[in-house]
Design a protein around this motif. Structure first.
Motif, mmCIF file in Angstrom:
data_model
loop_
_atom_site.group_PDB
_atom_site.id
_atom_site.type_symbol
_atom_site.label_atom_id
_atom_site.label_comp_id
_atom_site.label_asym_id
_atom_site.label_seq_id
_atom_site.Cartn_x
_atom_site.Cartn_y
_atom_site.Cartn_z
ATOM 1 N N THR A 30 28.392 79.961 -24.253
ATOM 2 C CA THR A 30 28.455 78.665 -25.272
ATOM 3 C C THR A 30 27.189 78.354 -25.632
ATOM 4 O OG1 THR A 30 28.224 77.426 -23.104
ATOM 5 C CG2 THR A 30 30.423 77.603 -24.046
ATOM 6 N N THR A 31 26.057 78.658 -24.863
ATOM 7 C CA THR A 31 24.674 78.634 -25.411
ATOM 8 C C THR A 31 24.471 79.000 -26.583
ATOM 9 O OG1 THR A 31 23.911 77.683 -23.018
ATOM 10 C CG2 THR A 31 22.440 78.440 -24.738
ATOM 11 N N ILE A 82 24.951 91.312 -38.633
ATOM 12 C CA ILE A 82 23.576 90.161 -38.412
ATOM 13 C C ILE A 82 23.972 89.297 -37.520
ATOM 14 C CG2 ILE A 82 22.305 88.630 -39.835
ATOM 15 C CD1 ILE A 82 22.409 90.675 -42.262
ATOM 16 N N VAL A 83 25.021 88.394 -37.655
ATOM 17 C CA VAL A 83 25.618 87.522 -36.743
ATOM 18 C C VAL A 83 25.863 87.880 -35.401
ATOM 19 C CG1 VAL A 83 27.317 85.462 -36.399
ATOM 20 C CG2 VAL A 83 26.523 85.876 -38.878
ATOM 21 N N ILE A 84 26.216 88.848 -35.208
ATOM 22 C CA ILE A 84 26.365 89.463 -33.768
ATOM 23 C C ILE A 84 24.966 89.631 -33.243
ATOM 24 C CG2 ILE A 84 27.174 91.533 -32.550
ATOM 25 C CD1 ILE A 84 29.692 91.719 -34.280
ATOM 26 N N ALA A 136 20.879 87.986 -29.600
ATOM 27 C CA ALA A 136 19.483 87.561 -29.098
ATOM 28 C C ALA A 136 19.604 86.411 -28.417
ATOM 29 C CB ALA A 136 18.831 87.329 -30.489
ATOM 30 N N ALA A 137 20.535 85.439 -28.822
ATOM 31 C CA ALA A 137 20.445 84.185 -28.023
ATOM 32 C C ALA A 137 21.112 84.147 -26.780
ATOM 33 C CB ALA A 137 21.444 83.067 -28.853
ATOM 34 N N PHE A 138 22.157 85.245 -26.567
ATOM 35 C CA PHE A 138 22.824 85.449 -25.382
ATOM 36 C C PHE A 138 21.916 85.960 -24.508
ATOM 37 C CE2 PHE A 138 25.770 88.140 -23.008
ATOM 38 C CZ PHE A 138 26.396 87.100 -22.109
#
Length: 207
Positions: free
Chosen positions: A98-99, A71-73, A78-80
């Motif tokens: 880093t973002t 889930i964290v990956i 998604a953020a990446f």
């Protein structure tokens, strides 16, 4: 729906219920030291059903950890993926990773793993090995995705960048655990934020 399909659906539902129950028991109890009976009651299945799906309680806990990590990956991915691709710049690769690290709830997964593994004991290397393997798997996945998104750059740059950051994450995770006891309250999260920014600044500027 055929009889075979119904059976498959029931098996899938039972397996997921067991994983969800284990995850909840770890989160609520602060440890993975629960009994088969407790797990069966929480998942609303029989003891036999648990062992139809898993070899042992340790197998259930490992699967729950993998599920939480997955889930964290996905959150990281998604953020990446939300960051724009800027070809020809190692700096842009660094900023993208880093973002995503800032946007991902890393403290929660560290706390969950710490609880599930029962902490780290010098006499028992297995929890530490699982913890390191978790970060190694994450590093490989992020490096591979970064290299794909920046195909114009040398893939070695992506591997070195991600490896430096993720090994740094592992280092500050140990410091964070030592100072917070792997709690995830506001103060603990603020400390994580400070440690993460220190890591990012150190790697960005070098020595």
């Amino acid at each position: 729906m055929s009889t075979t399909d119904r059976r498959t659906a029931i098996k899938t539902r039972h397996r997921q219920a067991i994983i969800d129950a284990a995850t909840a028991l770890i989160s609520e109890g602060g440890t993975a030291r629960f009994s088969v009976d407790e797990l069966a009651a929480r998942a609303d299945v029989s003891r036999r059903t648990i062992f139809n799906h898993f070899a042992s309680i340790d197998d259930v806990v490992t699967t729950a950890c993998t599920h939480v990590l997955g889930i964290v990956i996905e959150d990281f991915r998604a953020a990446f993926s939300a960051s724009p691709v800027e070809p020809g710049s190692r700096a842009s690769m660094f900023d993208a990773v880093t973002t995503a690290l800032r946007a991902t709830d890393i403290p929660s997964v560290i706390a969950f793993l710490w609880q599930a593994l029962g902490g780290f004991d010098a006499a028992d290397q297995r929890p530490q090995q699982i913890f390191q393997a978790t970060f190694s798997r994450t590093t490989d996945e992020i490096a591979r995705e970064l290299a794909q998104r920046h195909a114009d750059e040398d893939s070695l740059d992506a591997e070195l960048l991600v490896s430096s950051l993720m090994h740094g994450i592992e280092v500050i995770a140990h410091r964070w655990i030592a100072e917070t006891g792997a709690t995830t309250g506001a103060d603990a999260r603020a400390l994580w934020g400070r440690l993460l920014e220190r890591l990012i600044t150190t790697i960005r500027t070098g020595y």
